[in-house]
Design a protein around this motif. Sequence first.
Motif, short mmCIF file in Angstrom:
data_model
loop_
_atom_site.label_atom_id
_atom_site.label_comp_id
_atom_site.label_asym_id
_atom_site.label_seq_id
_atom_site.Cartn_x
_atom_site.Cartn_y
_atom_site.Cartn_z
N ARG A 178 4.44 -0.14 3.15
CA ARG A 178 3.34 -1.23 3.27
C ARG A 178 2.13 -0.72 4.37
O ARG A 178 1.85 0.65 3.89
CB ARG A 178 3.80 -2.61 4.26
N SER A 179 1.67 -1.35 5.19
CA SER A 179 0.38 -0.77 5.68
C SER A 179 0.43 0.47 6.73
O SER A 179 -0.52 1.16 7.19
CB SER A 179 -0.38 -1.81 6.41
N GLY A 180 2.00 0.65 7.35
CA GLY A 180 2.29 1.71 8.24
C GLY A 180 2.29 2.99 7.31
O GLY A 180 2.52 4.02 8.19
N TYR A 181 2.33 3.11 6.18
CA TYR A 181 2.15 4.40 5.38
C TYR A 181 1.56 5.63 5.86
O TYR A 181 1.91 6.63 6.24
CB TYR A 181 2.19 4.23 3.91
N TYR A 213 0.67 -1.26 0.10
CA TYR A 213 -0.02 0.04 -0.17
C TYR A 213 0.98 1.22 0.21
O TYR A 213 0.74 2.05 -0.54
CB TYR A 213 -0.88 -0.11 1.22
N GLY A 214 2.05 1.31 0.77
CA GLY A 214 2.74 2.35 0.70
C GLY A 214 3.52 2.70 -0.46
O GLY A 214 3.62 3.81 -0.85
N VAL A 230 -2.66 -9.27 10.71
CA VAL A 230 -1.31 -9.38 11.42
C VAL A 230 -0.48 -8.47 10.84
O VAL A 230 0.42 -7.85 11.45
CB VAL A 230 -0.80 -10.79 11.30
N ARG A 231 -0.13 -8.37 9.39
CA ARG A 231 0.83 -7.64 8.59
C ARG A 231 0.47 -6.12 8.99
O ARG A 231 1.36 -5.28 9.30
CB ARG A 231 0.82 -7.86 7.08
N ALA A 232 -0.69 -5.74 9.04
CA ALA A 232 -1.11 -4.09 9.17
C ALA A 232 -0.81 -3.92 10.63
O ALA A 232 0.01 -2.60 10.73
CB ALA A 232 -2.57 -4.01 9.03
#
Length: 217
Positions: free
Chosen positions: A163-166, A61-62, A205-207
């Motif tokens: 990734r999801s932390g963006y 995503y990021g 879990v990844r997020a």
Amino acid sequence: MPSAVDVVLPCLDEVLALPWVLGRMPSWARPIVVDNGSIDGSAQVALDLGATVVTADQRGYGAACHTGVEAATAPLVAVMDADASLDPADLALLLAAHEAGGDLVVGRRMPVGRGAWPWHLRLANREVARRLNRRTGLRLRDVGPMRLCHRADLLDLAVADRRSGYPLETVVRAAEAGWTVVQVDVPYRPRAGRSKVTGTPLGVVRAVHDMTRVLAG
């Protein structure tokens, strides 16, 4: 209203949602669909509907957000999901808040209809917001997937997560840079199709891992 906003739409297999999303785009906004490995023809559908389409070679995503921001040319850039959970018409709310003094405007999701935002994801988001506020001194209630700010300033933040932390890192870095971060309520509807980020246990879990890493950084 002048054409002054490029709208980055990270896209992974959103062929069902794109006609509605692009059809709702304000006349003053230019959609940039960032294809992130779609195999359902999303890129061609977006092209046929008049959107600018770019490809993010790195999955995540990021990575898609960053590719879209780099491809944008307007002074202002917005980022929002392409899954029909958010209405592009509501970008007007974020633009108004920006013009009123918000450096970074974040849409706070207000669920509409059953299944729009499952309780366990809401609970997780509440905890992320609590930890974010404790670290930054902000008073946000959601780190939502609809955001708007100056493009050049966003690039200067040098957000590193791909990734999801963006989205979370964007807010953290903005707060640390002294930006005025404001939040406006936006309706949040059930998405078209299954989420690629939180639609599976592994995705959740990844997020969580990505966001925890950002807050610990």
